[in-house]
Design an enzyme around this catalytic site. Structure first.
Site, mmCIF file in Angstrom:
data_model
loop_
_atom_site.group_PDB
_atom_site.id
_atom_site.type_symbol
_atom_site.label_atom_id
_atom_site.label_comp_id
_atom_site.label_asym_id
_atom_site.label_seq_id
_atom_site.Cartn_x
_atom_site.Cartn_y
_atom_site.Cartn_z
ATOM 1 N N THR A 1 0.849 -1.186 0.000
ATOM 2 C CA THR A 1 0.000 0.000 0.000
ATOM 3 C C THR A 1 0.884 1.236 0.000
ATOM 4 O OG1 THR A 1 -0.092 0.085 2.414
ATOM 5 C CG2 THR A 1 -1.772 -1.243 1.296
ATOM 6 N N GLU B 1 -5.560 -3.972 -1.861
ATOM 7 C CA GLU B 1 -6.046 -5.133 -1.109
ATOM 8 C C GLU B 1 -7.081 -5.963 -1.869
ATOM 9 O OE1 GLU B 1 -5.017 -2.004 2.099
ATOM 10 O OE2 GLU B 1 -5.681 -2.059 0.008
ATOM 11 N N LYS C 1 -17.482 16.142 9.001
ATOM 12 C CA LYS C 1 -18.551 16.025 10.004
ATOM 13 C C LYS C 1 -18.864 17.422 10.534
ATOM 14 C CE LYS C 1 -16.561 11.537 11.138
ATOM 15 N NZ LYS C 1 -15.417 11.684 10.205
ATOM 16 N N TRP D 1 -22.987 14.735 7.791
ATOM 17 C CA TRP D 1 -21.845 14.412 6.939
ATOM 18 C C TRP D 1 -21.903 15.230 5.659
ATOM 19 C CZ3 TRP D 1 -21.187 8.334 6.874
ATOM 20 C CH2 TRP D 1 -20.717 7.922 8.125
#
Length: 550
Positions: free
Chosen positions: A189, A335, A440, A445
């Protein structure tokens, strides 16, 4: 009852042998400073066998890791297929990581051999002193004697020439029968937080992933296609295209280090490219180049896959309307091998309904399961409205990291992706943000991605990145950083008015900064942590306009 079926292992060497015979005359084309360099699949396969013999002579007799520090070219593809086929494990080193991260991944993977392009040999030599497991360096192309000496490190390593090493070997090699669950290749990653994490792909996972990639609901690759592989082979398992090209007989065009818009446009025109894969920043640059050079002919290009981050809808529409190129979203991560979704709309859709599906990340691939998890751990319905963190599982989804604990990433057999989104009943995924990037504000949101896409629809805006910054009253509020088109001008008030017609007024940012360029990660994504740090350090010239609507 047990089946009567044979249990032939699913190995990458099968793709290699099949592609070399069924599609012997299909080509692998590497772009160079002098134009295209061509080889057939049969010639590439013969070099893969020479490579296997050469690596055996250097002591690669088991599952030793063979690293690559390379651009997209024929030699890198030979390593991609040849190294796993012989039973070793390919480790593609991300050349855009910080030096400390490169050193970490080489040592963590315990690379025994590294193959490096000659144009990258000098910078690579500077990190080798910190990589004691590397015993052999193979250089693809000529380098000055001083660079060769630096790579050797006073005798700590042997240095070889790629072509000379292969030419000394026979083009015959019997691929071993391996366990299909053995490691075939590995990527790390990008390590935006903490050390990079290693993902080890098996022969089985890569094999199944390749079959899915070739389906009509994915890339729909076939013999006769000419695929410009702009996505780096070192990024997220090359999006699987290194294997899929050989398996389907498609011609692969590999741009080497020539990744700017002008040479890419030339490749498309001269080589009659039909498909291409790249991150949004590449497509954005190519669009601007084509608009500035109307003499460019990209009429053979019919479809393009964009991944790595969300593609602005305005960019998709521009390619469709101006050049008849269909840009499809694909979504995944290191992944997930990485294919998880592709946004191929169901047949029969028209107008806004068609574009709504195109703007989504796409339908889940067969064999990939996904669920949405709410903030309290509850599983949310696939109703196209409920928003939660996306978790996935499937035969090409990693179940752990290589020699690293990360329990926060796994949830009872599911991979926590860190993406926030929603799913329709027919399994089309829309991502609204990264969990770490969602803003937030006052208990609600705000999607930073939605604000960015709407801003980049403004004709004066080239790029825009939105992050949450602290606010005394609301907890967080959005900060919009904007890169203008060359020669364009626009005020923050005009941008606020533009946004207010497209999102809820309370979501419109009151903090704005005009910047020269949005910082990018090693894989071309907007690096929002850099923007947050620049804001916290007072390095941005921030203009505050208006107040959020309550």
């Amino acid at each position: 009852m047990r089946s009567t079926m044979q249990t032939t292992p699913l190995l990458l060497s099968r793709f290699l042998d099949y592609g070399a015979t069924a599609y012997a005359d299909s080509e692998v084309i590497t772009w160079t400073a002098d134009g295209p360099r061509r080889s057939t699949n049969a010639e590439v396969a013969a070099d893969c066998k020479r490579l296997a013999n050469a690596l055996r002579s250097l002591g690669v007799t088991g599952d030793q890791r063979v690293g690559t520090f390379m651009w997209n070219n024929e030699e890198h593809l030979e390593l991609y297929i040849g190294v796993p086929s012989m039973g070793a494990v390919l480790h593609t080193i991300n050349i855009r990581l910080f030096p400390q991260q490169m050193i970490f991944t080489i040592n963590h993977a315990e690379d025994y051999v590294v193959v490096v392009d000659n144009t990258l040999a000098e910078p690579f030599s500077k990190i080798l002193a910190h990589a004691p497991t590397v015993k052999h360096v193979i250089v693809n192309g000529p380098v000055p004697e001083e660079v060769k000496a630096a790579l050797a490190g006073d005798g700590a390593r042997e240095v070889h020439d790629y072509r000379a090493l292969l030419d000394a070997q026979p083009a015959e090699f019997e691929w071993p029968v391996l366990d299909e669950n053995d490691g075939a290749s590995m990527c790390y990653t990008s390590g935006t937080t903490g050390d990079p994490k290693g993902v080890v792909y098996s022969h089985r996972s890569n094999y199944l992933h390749t079959l899915q990639l070739a389906m009509p609901t994915a890339l729909s690759l076939k013999q006769g296609d000419v695929v410009l592989t702009i996505v780096p082979l070192f990024h997220a398992n090359s999006w699987g295209v290194a294997y899929a090209g050989f398996a389907t007989g498609a011609t692969l065009v590999l741009p080497d280090r020539f990744l700017q818009a002008a040479p890419l446009a030339t490749m498309i025109e001269q080589l009659k490219v039909t498909n291409a894969l790249a991150v949004p920043t590449i497509w954005n640059d190519l669009l601007h180049h084509l608009e500035a050079h109307p003499e460019s002919d990209i009429s053979t290009l019919k479809s393009a896959i964009v991944g790595g981050s969300a593609c602005p809808p305005a960019l998709m529409k521009a390619f469709q309307e101006k050049f008849d190129v269909t840009v499809y979203h694909g979504w995944g991560m290191t992944e997930t091998s990485p294919l998880a979704t592709v946004a191929v709309p169901p047949p029969g859709l028209e107008g806004q309904e068609y574009w709504d599906r195109r703007f989504m990340q796409g339908r889940l691939s067969m064999s990939v399961d996904a669920r949405l998890v709410g903030p309290d751990g509850e599983t949310l319905p696939n109703d196209g409205e409920s928003v939660g963190e996306v978790e996935v599982r499937g035969p090409w989804i990693t179940a752990s990291y290589y020699n690293a604990d990360a329990p926060e990433k796994f949830d009872d057999g599911w991979l926590r992706t860190g993406d926030v989104g929603k799913l329709t009943p027919d399994l089309f995924l829309t991502l609204t943000d990264r969990a770490k990037d969602v803003i937030k504000s006052g208990g609600e949101w705000i999607s930073s991605v939605d604000l960015e896409n709407q801003l980049m629809a403004h004709p004066a805006v080239r790029e825009a990145s939105v992050v949450g910054v602290p606010d005394e009253k609301w907890g967080e509020r959005p900060l919009a950083t904007v890169v203008l088109e060359e020669g364009s001008s626009v005020t923050t008030e005009e941008l606020r008015d533009f946004l207010a017609e497209r999102v809820a007024r309370w979501q419109v940012p009151e903090r704005w900064a005009f910047i020269a360029e949005v910082p990018k990660t090693s894989v071309g994504k907007f690096d929002k942590k850099v923007i947050r740090a620049r804001y916290a350090d007072g390095d941005l010239e921030v203009v505050e306009v208006g107040k959020p609507a309550s």
